[in-house]
Design a protein around this motif. Structure first.
Motif, short mmCIF file in Angstrom:
data_model
loop_
_atom_site.label_atom_id
_atom_site.label_comp_id
_atom_site.label_asym_id
_atom_site.label_seq_id
_atom_site.Cartn_x
_atom_site.Cartn_y
_atom_site.Cartn_z
N GLU A 19 0.83 -1.20 0.00
CA GLU A 19 0.00 0.00 0.00
C GLU A 19 0.87 1.26 0.00
O GLU A 19 1.95 1.28 0.59
CB GLU A 19 -0.89 0.01 1.25
CG GLU A 19 -2.00 -1.02 1.20
CD GLU A 19 -3.10 -0.63 0.23
OE1 GLU A 19 -3.61 0.50 0.32
OE2 GLU A 19 -3.45 -1.45 -0.65
N ASN A 20 0.36 2.29 -0.64
CA ASN A 20 1.06 3.58 -0.67
C ASN A 20 0.71 4.35 0.61
O ASN A 20 -0.43 4.75 0.81
CB ASN A 20 0.62 4.34 -1.91
CG ASN A 20 1.38 5.62 -2.09
OD1 ASN A 20 1.99 6.12 -1.14
ND2 ASN A 20 1.37 6.14 -3.29
N ASN A 36 1.30 7.26 1.51
CA ASN A 36 0.86 8.64 1.31
C ASN A 36 -0.67 8.75 1.27
O ASN A 36 -1.25 9.73 1.74
CB ASN A 36 1.42 9.19 -0.01
CG ASN A 36 2.89 9.47 0.10
OD1 ASN A 36 3.39 9.68 1.21
ND2 ASN A 36 3.59 9.48 -1.02
N LYS A 37 -1.29 7.72 0.74
CA LYS A 37 -2.75 7.70 0.67
C LYS A 37 -3.36 7.86 2.07
O LYS A 37 -4.35 8.57 2.25
CB LYS A 37 -3.16 6.35 0.06
CG LYS A 37 -4.61 6.20 -0.26
CD LYS A 37 -4.82 4.93 -1.09
CE LYS A 37 -5.78 3.98 -0.40
NZ LYS A 37 -5.76 2.63 -1.04
N TYR A 38 -2.73 7.24 3.04
CA TYR A 38 -3.29 7.26 4.39
C TYR A 38 -3.00 8.57 5.09
O TYR A 38 -3.77 9.02 5.95
CB TYR A 38 -2.81 6.03 5.16
CG TYR A 38 -3.33 4.80 4.45
CD1 TYR A 38 -4.64 4.38 4.62
CD2 TYR A 38 -2.56 4.15 3.49
CE1 TYR A 38 -5.15 3.33 3.89
CE2 TYR A 38 -3.06 3.09 2.75
CZ TYR A 38 -4.37 2.69 2.96
OH TYR A 38 -4.89 1.66 2.23
#
Ligand SMILES: Nc1ncnc2c1ncn2[C@@H]1O[C@H](COP(=O)(O)OP(=O)(O)OP(=O)(O)O)[C@@H](O)[C@H]1O
Ligand SMILES: [Mg+2]
Lengths: 255, 299
Positions: free
Chosen positions: B166-167, B169-171
């Motif tokens: 998972e990236n 940054n998305k979170y």
């Protein structure tokens, strides 16, 4: 399985502090083997793993995994095919979450994360089985936050998390170096069991000559970004490795 | 109950929404997000704009949340895409919001007394208890979801999030949007409660939020089963009660800001010095100290 082709990597390029770690490095790793990578401090072992995992970009060259060129894939995309355990026991876990929550996260790897609940009862038995196999009593600590575990316990947990989804390639970077000799032995044995059980291809960096020989099928020694020894582990003795080390060290002191 | 206590409770509950928002960035993501100094008044100005245009108080408050999330998105993008440090990213958003807030209605302060508010037909205390409990339960549930856990892990160990494919940054984006949405909602509630909107509403609001979070943590330190949302609520209400009592005892309201900052300093240092580090000095002396420090550093 893994092919590293004509790899170039420098740090601090175009400054007075430029360090050229790899200059046209090549390596091929066969499926279902554990390859140990040894070599003096600063020879490029961690950098090699970082380039394979995508934590660092290559300057030039190709990383090919299962015949797919993954050189330009971002780290998190490559991670779906890889597993990794670092030297520091806190790198592979989420310290403020419990063992159960950490295992549940690892078990979701490769799937889409949604607004459904993470911890599911149906996986409980599988997780308990995994922890029982570790034989560290962690199955009784499912609801303990990982930050309260010892380094060895955390590292064992990191290991089963990294291996849970049976990665195509597992990268171990001195994963027992922070542990005392006894715990280190336990974790190495668990590593071997896991690798054999699930036929996981592994690159294992170690400074421990004995471990490197005992737990691998092939041994590679690096020096200044070059392979200076590459043999089946069964054909090398610990003394032979130590002699090369000493010779290299002496070379450095004179130079 | 004395009216001062009731007022403090009501305002404390409004600040509880703020504190829950800031908890997401400060406690979960480990980011000191200063954009809240702009998003708190943003919520108030957005509410004023839409309420004056005839929208219902509920819709206007929800729009305040939406605008706040967008401001959070701006900070997140400055931080994640343009690699500006979070502290500076927050200051830049806050600065832009200052101009934006003034532009929104063309005025620096707006009376709202003549307009309908969420508090028009119902006791502020009852409504705020319901709003705070509702938000708390929603947030708690969110933090138990797959995405919620990845948000926590992003603050805990970003490398692990990436290793899960998972990236991270998305979170960070999700966290900053949610946090600033809640802060703006809190701002709109405050505007409705006090009956006016003012450009200075957000000044030092971060200190109020941090003071609340830190008080909440300290007050409920021994009870580890309390969720971080509950702690934020307890902290915000205690903060307002302490402040209310201090003013009642004759302290000037303008001194309250300095007192808030001092509260933050005192509680943070109290927490730091009651760590295992200090305890081990008290108990066992030098050798144990070195030992007990190590796991702390590792974490
Ligand atoms: N992020 C970085 N920035 C600058 N130089 C780096 C960086 N990472 C590694 N290096 C340099 O690259 C060289 C190889 O480092 P690397 O960490 O790969 O060595 P290593 O073989 O893993 O050593 P060790 O056994 O000490 O872990 C060293 O000279 C190191 O100083
Ligand atoms: Mg290394």
């Amino acid at each position: 399985m893994l092919k590293v082709r004509n790899l170039w990597k420098s740090f601090n390029s175009d400054t007075d502090f430029q360090i050229d770690v790899f200059e046209g490095f090549n390596l091929e790793i066969e499926k279902n083997t554990c390859t140990a990578i040894i070599g003096p401090n600063g020879c490029g072992k961690s950098t090699l793993l970082n380039l394979v995992s995508g934590s660092l970009p290559v300057d030039k060259g190709k990383i090919i995994l299962n015949n797919e060129d993954i050189t330009s894939l971002p780290e998190e995309k490559r991670a779906l095919k890889l597993g990794r355990v670092h030297q520091s026991p806190s790198m592979g876990v989420s310290p403020s979450l419990t063992i159960l929550e950490n295992l549940s996260l690892a078990n979701k790897k490769g799937e889409t994360f949604s607004l459904r609940g993470l911890v599911k009862k149906k996986n409980l038995e599988m997780f308990i089985q995994m922890l029982q196999d570790l034989d560290l009593g962690l199955e009784d600590k499912l609801h303990t936050q990982v930050k309260y575990l010892s380094g060895g316990q955390r590292q064992s947990l990191s290991l089963i998390m990294a291996a849970m989804k049976h990665p195509d390639l597992l990268l171990l970077d001195e994963h027992t170096a922070a542990l005392d000799p006894k715990t280190s032995h336990v974790v190495m044995e668990k590593t071997r069991e896991l690798l054999q059980k699930h036929h996981i291809t592994t690159m294992m960096v170690s400074h421990h000559m004995g471990d490197a020989l005992k737990y691998s099928q092939r041994i590679i020694m690096l020096d200044k970004g070059k392979i200076i020894l590459d043999k089946p582990s069964a054909d090398v003795s610990e003394n032979e490795l130590l002699d090369i080390y000493k010779a290299k060290l002496a070379e450095r002191i004179i130079a | 109950m004395n009216s001062l206590i009731i007022t403090s409770l009501e305002q404390g509950l409004i600040f509880a929404v703020l504190a829950m928002g800031v908890t997401i960035t400060y406690k979960i993501l480990d980011i000191a997000d200063l954009s809240v100094e702009g998003t708190f008044p943003l919520g108030a100005f957005v509410f004023a704009k839409f309420a004056m245009a005839g929208f219902s108080p509920i819709t206007s408050s929800l729009l305040a949340f939406g605008y706040g999330s967008l401001a959070g998105l701006v900070t997140a993008l400055l931080f994640v895409k343009l690699k500006i440090r979070p502290l500076l990213a927050g200051i830049l958003t806050m600065t832009m919001l200052y101009s934006f807030n003034l532009r929104l209605n063309g005025k620096a302060n707006i009376p709202l007394f003549s307009l309908n508010s969420l508090f028009s037909d119902i006791s502020a205390l009852v409504l705020m208890v319901a709003v705070v409990i509702g938000i708390k339960l929603l947030l708690d549930a969110f933090l138990k979801t797959e995405i919620g856990y990845l948000l926590i892990t992003t603050g805990d160990n970003e490398a692990l999030v990436r290793s899960l494919g998972e990236n991270s940054n998305k979170y960070k984006i999700i966290g900053l949007m949610l946090a600033n949405g809640l802060v703006a909602l809190s701002g709109s509630l405050m505007a409705q409660y006090q009956g006016f909107v003012d450009i200075t509403m957000g000044a030092s609001i971060i200190v109020v939020a941090l003071a609340s979070i830190i008080i909440g943590e300290t007050v409920s330190k021994s009870s580890s089963f309390l969720s971080i949302t509950t702690r934020a609520i307890i902290g915000a209400v205690s903060y307002k009660l302490i402040g209310g009592i201090a003013i009642d005892l004759g302290m000037s309201p303008t001194d309250l800001r300095a007192i808030s900052a001092i509260i933050v300093i005192v509680f943070i240092s109290y927490n730091n010095f009651s760590s295992p580090f200090i305890k081990s000095i008290k108990k066992q002396g030098g050798k144990a100290r070195v030992k007990s420090k190590k796991p702390l550093e590792e974490l």
